[in-house]
Design a protein around this motif. Structure first.
Motif, short mmCIF file in Angstrom:
data_model
loop_
_atom_site.label_atom_id
_atom_site.label_comp_id
_atom_site.label_asym_id
_atom_site.label_seq_id
_atom_site.Cartn_x
_atom_site.Cartn_y
_atom_site.Cartn_z
N PRO A 49 0.55 -0.89 0.20
CA PRO A 49 -0.32 0.11 -0.26
C PRO A 49 1.01 0.76 0.51
CG PRO A 49 -1.43 -1.55 1.10
CD PRO A 49 0.21 -2.10 1.36
N SER A 50 1.92 1.19 0.47
CA SER A 50 2.62 2.57 0.38
C SER A 50 3.63 2.40 -1.17
CB SER A 50 4.05 2.07 1.35
OG SER A 50 4.84 1.70 1.54
N MET A 51 4.01 1.65 -1.67
CA MET A 51 4.50 1.66 -2.88
C MET A 51 3.34 2.52 -4.21
SD MET A 51 6.95 0.06 -3.21
CE MET A 51 7.20 1.27 -1.59
N PRO A 52 3.70 3.45 -4.72
CA PRO A 52 3.27 4.48 -5.45
C PRO A 52 2.35 3.76 -6.88
CG PRO A 52 5.38 4.98 -4.99
CD PRO A 52 5.19 3.90 -4.75
N TRP A 53 2.60 3.08 -7.12
CA TRP A 53 2.46 2.26 -7.90
C TRP A 53 1.89 0.53 -7.58
CZ3 TRP A 53 1.03 6.23 -11.00
CH2 TRP A 53 2.19 7.12 -11.30
N GLY A 54 2.44 0.46 -6.51
CA GLY A 54 1.79 -1.13 -6.40
C GLY A 54 2.85 -2.49 -6.13
N GLN A 55 3.99 -2.02 -7.27
CA GLN A 55 4.37 -2.97 -7.31
C GLN A 55 6.35 -2.23 -7.65
OE1 GLN A 55 4.27 -2.18 -11.16
NE2 GLN A 55 2.32 -3.59 -12.00
N LEU A 56 6.73 -3.52 -7.46
CA LEU A 56 8.50 -3.55 -7.15
C LEU A 56 8.73 -3.49 -8.22
CD1 LEU A 56 8.80 -5.07 -3.21
CD2 LEU A 56 9.51 -2.63 -4.03
N PRO A 57 10.02 -3.60 -8.46
CA PRO A 57 11.99 -2.62 -7.58
C PRO A 57 11.26 -0.94 -7.40
CG PRO A 57 12.00 -2.49 -9.88
CD PRO A 57 11.09 -3.60 -9.76
N CYS A 58 11.72 -0.27 -6.32
CA CYS A 58 12.00 1.20 -5.29
C CYS A 58 12.67 1.64 -5.84
CB CYS A 58 10.69 0.91 -4.81
SG CYS A 58 10.93 2.38 -4.05
N LEU A 59 13.21 2.65 -5.97
CA LEU A 59 14.45 2.79 -5.43
C LEU A 59 14.52 4.46 -4.89
CD1 LEU A 59 17.27 3.75 -6.05
CD2 LEU A 59 17.60 4.85 -8.29
N THR A 60 15.36 4.60 -3.53
CA THR A 60 15.13 5.75 -2.86
C THR A 60 16.12 6.03 -2.87
OG1 THR A 60 13.62 4.03 -1.32
CG2 THR A 60 14.48 6.94 -0.44
N GLN A 68 9.31 1.28 -11.27
CA GLN A 68 9.51 0.92 -12.72
C GLN A 68 10.75 0.94 -13.17
OE1 GLN A 68 6.67 0.55 -14.68
NE2 GLN A 68 5.29 0.82 -13.22
N SER A 69 10.99 -0.31 -12.99
CA SER A 69 12.16 -1.13 -13.23
C SER A 69 13.23 0.13 -14.21
CB SER A 69 12.38 -2.57 -13.66
OG SER A 69 11.58 -2.44 -14.93
N LEU A 70 12.51 0.48 -15.99
CA LEU A 70 13.67 0.32 -16.70
C LEU A 70 13.43 1.75 -16.35
CD1 LEU A 70 12.62 -1.00 -19.99
CD2 LEU A 70 14.59 -1.93 -18.20
N ALA A 71 13.03 2.38 -15.52
CA ALA A 71 12.90 4.42 -15.16
C ALA A 71 13.94 4.23 -14.72
CB ALA A 71 11.43 4.60 -14.87
N ILE A 72 14.18 3.82 -13.18
CA ILE A 72 14.77 2.98 -12.61
C ILE A 72 16.31 3.12 -12.65
CG2 ILE A 72 15.90 2.24 -10.39
CD1 ILE A 72 13.25 1.04 -9.89
N CYS A 73 16.80 2.17 -14.01
CA CYS A 73 17.50 2.16 -15.11
C CYS A 73 18.37 2.96 -15.78
CB CYS A 73 17.87 0.66 -15.50
SG CYS A 73 17.39 -1.24 -14.80
N ARG A 74 17.41 3.41 -16.32
CA ARG A 74 17.81 5.03 -16.65
C ARG A 74 18.78 6.01 -16.39
NH1 ARG A 74 13.26 3.52 -20.49
NH2 ARG A 74 11.52 4.46 -18.39
N PHE A 75 17.61 6.27 -14.89
CA PHE A 75 18.11 7.51 -14.40
C PHE A 75 19.31 7.06 -13.88
CE2 PHE A 75 18.83 8.32 -9.05
CZ PHE A 75 18.58 9.80 -9.35
N LEU A 76 19.55 6.31 -13.01
CA LEU A 76 21.27 5.55 -12.88
C LEU A 76 21.75 4.89 -13.50
CD1 LEU A 76 19.92 1.86 -10.37
CD2 LEU A 76 20.99 4.65 -9.66
N ALA A 77 21.62 4.57 -15.17
CA ALA A 77 22.24 5.07 -16.00
C ALA A 77 23.19 6.63 -16.58
CB ALA A 77 22.30 4.35 -17.20
N ARG A 78 21.89 7.38 -16.38
CA ARG A 78 22.36 8.91 -16.12
C ARG A 78 23.25 9.76 -15.49
NH1 ARG A 78 17.28 9.04 -18.08
NH2 ARG A 78 16.25 9.55 -16.11
#
Length: 223
Positions: A49-60, A68-78
């Motif tokens: 219930p605390s997850m924005p989209w009700g899913q994992l993974p999550c990056l803080t 969202q897994s690929l959004a996290i990866c694109r952010f980290l790659a940048r």
């Protein structure tokens, strides 16, 4: 230094690409792993219930929550400087990532089709087609890296796809330039250390074998 926590189940699947990026960078982070829901549903039920989209993974990241897994990866790659040096290179990296993601999606789709024929098609047609296309693209771009003649997230994601989570080593070996690139990525000190020291891939559950054994092994085992 950023305050980083990465949350996913005690499993690779969608969680591992970001873990590889974090490992490559060498940054310190909290690797939060939830018990697999089929072993104990309570931890995920409490967190969901605390997850924005009700899913994992999550990056803080410094208090900001990204899912969202690929959004996290694109952010980290940048953040880590391996997303591409120009807008065109970034698009070319994304192009390769999308091709690999299509193959990974086909991997799980074939399993959930629940027919041996779908797994055979995956291993004898889908994967060879994708690997041949990636080999050709790699050769066209000089044979060393997939984009821009320097290391990017595309090369790291290819490494992930070519692990035994999806492919057998003898299959990868048939594609000389891919095998060479994957070998070089795997030899990067931080990646090599991560692969050697990371936790095991959770406990296998019969209904989710594809998360623990690749299609080749499932076909070989006959179940």
């Amino acid at each position: 230094m950023a305050d980083i926590k990465y949350t996913y189940f005690d499993l690779r699947v969608k969680g591992e690409p970001a873990r590889l990026l974090l490992a490559y960078s060498g940054v310190k982070y909290t690797d939060e792993r939830l018990t697999l829901p089929w072993d104990n549903p309570a931890p995920w039920a409490a967190m969901k219930p605390s997850m924005p989209w009700g899913q994992l993974p999550c990056l803080t990241w410094n208090g900001e929550v990204l899912c969202q897994s690929l959004a996290i990866c694109r952010f980290l790659a940048r953040e880590f400087g391996i997303a591409g040096r120009t807008s065109m290179e970034m698009a070319q990296v994304d192009e390769v990532i999308d091709v690999i993601q299509d193959a990974i999606a086909a991997n799980y789709k074939a399993w959930y089709a629940k027919t041996r024929e779908e797994l055979v098609t995956l291993t004898q047609k889908t994967f060879p087609t994708v690997l041949s296309q990636l080999e050709k693209r790699l050769e066209e771009r000089g044979g060393q890296y997939l984009v821009g003649n320097n290391f990017t997230w595309a090369d790291l994601h290819l490494f992930f796809f070519c692990t035994e989570d999806f492919l057998e080593p003898k299959v990868v070996a048939q594609y000389q330039k891919i095998a060479n690139l994957v070998g070089r990525v795997g030899a990067l000190p931080n990646i090599e250390n991560w692969v050697q020291t990371r936790p095991d891939n959770g406990k296998e559950q019969p209904g989710f074998k594809i998360y623990f054994r690749n299609a080749y092994k499932i076909l070989e085992d006959g179940n």
